[in-house]
Design a protein around this motif. Sequence first.
Motif, PDB file in Angstrom:
ATOM      1  N   GLY A 194      -8.505  -3.845  -1.806  1.00  0.00           N
ATOM      2  CA  GLY A 194      -9.447  -4.170  -3.102  1.00  0.00           C
ATOM      3  C   GLY A 194      -9.509  -4.350  -4.701  1.00  0.00           C
ATOM      4  N   LYS A 195      -7.504  -3.512  -4.373  1.00  0.00           N
ATOM      5  CA  LYS A 195      -6.825  -3.912  -5.617  1.00  0.00           C
ATOM      6  C   LYS A 195      -5.753  -4.944  -5.830  1.00  0.00           C
ATOM      7  CE  LYS A 195      -8.557   1.051  -7.263  1.00  0.00           C
ATOM      8  NZ  LYS A 195      -8.019   2.552  -7.412  1.00  0.00           N
ATOM      9  N   GLU A 196      -5.291  -4.847  -7.391  1.00  0.00           N
ATOM     10  CA  GLU A 196      -4.210  -5.647  -7.194  1.00  0.00           C
ATOM     11  C   GLU A 196      -3.072  -4.902  -7.044  1.00  0.00           C
ATOM     12  OE1 GLU A 196      -6.499  -9.229 -10.617  1.00  0.00           O
ATOM     13  OE2 GLU A 196      -4.558  -8.119 -11.301  1.00  0.00           O
ATOM     14  N   ARG A 197      -2.215  -5.834  -7.042  1.00  0.00           N
ATOM     15  CA  ARG A 197      -0.545  -5.641  -7.186  1.00  0.00           C
ATOM     16  C   ARG A 197      -0.116  -5.327  -8.227  1.00  0.00           C
ATOM     17  NH1 ARG A 197       3.091  -9.307  -2.816  1.00  0.00           N
ATOM     18  NH2 ARG A 197       1.656  -8.293  -1.742  1.00  0.00           N
ATOM     19  N   GLU A 198       0.204  -3.666  -7.929  1.00  0.00           N
ATOM     20  CA  GLU A 198       0.768  -3.116  -8.788  1.00  0.00           C
ATOM     21  C   GLU A 198       2.099  -2.708  -9.638  1.00  0.00           C
ATOM     22  OE1 GLU A 198      -1.616   0.188 -10.007  1.00  0.00           O
ATOM     23  OE2 GLU A 198      -1.074   1.687  -8.322  1.00  0.00           O
ATOM     24  N   PHE A 199       2.708  -2.325  -9.813  1.00  0.00           N
ATOM     25  CA  PHE A 199       4.009  -1.666 -10.374  1.00  0.00           C
ATOM     26  C   PHE A 199       4.224  -0.793 -10.202  1.00  0.00           C
ATOM     27  CE2 PHE A 199       8.608  -1.918 -11.733  1.00  0.00           C
ATOM     28  CZ  PHE A 199       8.965  -0.517 -13.106  1.00  0.00           C
ATOM     29  N   VAL A 200       5.605  -0.132  -9.532  1.00  0.00           N
ATOM     30  CA  VAL A 200       5.732   1.097  -8.931  1.00  0.00           C
ATOM     31  C   VAL A 200       6.735   1.801  -9.447  1.00  0.00           C
ATOM     32  CG1 VAL A 200       5.950   2.941  -6.973  1.00  0.00           C
ATOM     33  CG2 VAL A 200       4.313   1.352  -6.553  1.00  0.00           C
ATOM     34  N   ALA A 201       7.847   1.225  -9.650  1.00  0.00           N
ATOM     35  CA  ALA A 201       8.947   1.227  -9.370  1.00  0.00           C
ATOM     36  C   ALA A 201      10.621   0.285  -9.753  1.00  0.00           C
ATOM     37  CB  ALA A 201      10.058   2.459  -9.087  1.00  0.00           C
ATOM     38  N   ALA A 202      11.308   0.172 -10.108  1.00  0.00           N
ATOM     39  CA  ALA A 202      12.313  -0.765 -10.804  1.00  0.00           C
ATOM     40  C   ALA A 202      13.318   0.086 -10.809  1.00  0.00           C
ATOM     41  CB  ALA A 202      11.929  -1.865 -11.964  1.00  0.00           C
ATOM     42  N   ILE A 203      14.266  -0.893 -10.113  1.00  0.00           N
ATOM     43  CA  ILE A 203      16.233  -0.593 -10.494  1.00  0.00           C
ATOM     44  C   ILE A 203      16.373  -1.802 -11.092  1.00  0.00           C
ATOM     45  CG2 ILE A 203      16.379  -0.631  -8.176  1.00  0.00           C
ATOM     46  CD1 ILE A 203      18.151   2.406  -8.620  1.00  0.00           C
TER      47      ILE A 203
END
Length: 125
Positions: A42-51
């Motif tokens: 029920g939620k939008e895709r969200e950023f967690v981490a990047a490298i």
Amino acid sequence: QVQLVESGGGLVQAGGSLRLSCAASGRTFTSYAMGWFRQAPGKEREFVAAIGGRGTITRYADSVKGRFTISRDNAKNTTYLQMNSLKPEDTAVYYCAADRALSTVLSGPQYLGVWGQGTLVTVSS
């Protein structure tokens, strides 16, 4: 263009740990910045981490900072997400994504075209 396959999801109790892996095909893995995103029901895709491509630059969402660690092994064409102190609100399908520019990965999921199939993480209370 790389292809991505995630693994490592599962069911874990709150406070536990999991390590997700994202294996990439192709010979140009170091040319790609990598990101982890998640989408809860029920939620939008969200950023967690990047490298970044060389692994020297990392960025995290505030909600996971200090608990999650992103890393990569360029010899194995694999990106990892070590998740510690998991909370029920971390429950989601986790996706890895790739782009040649770290700035694009950080700009949001709507700008990214290379995704894995996702792996489900469920954290029980």
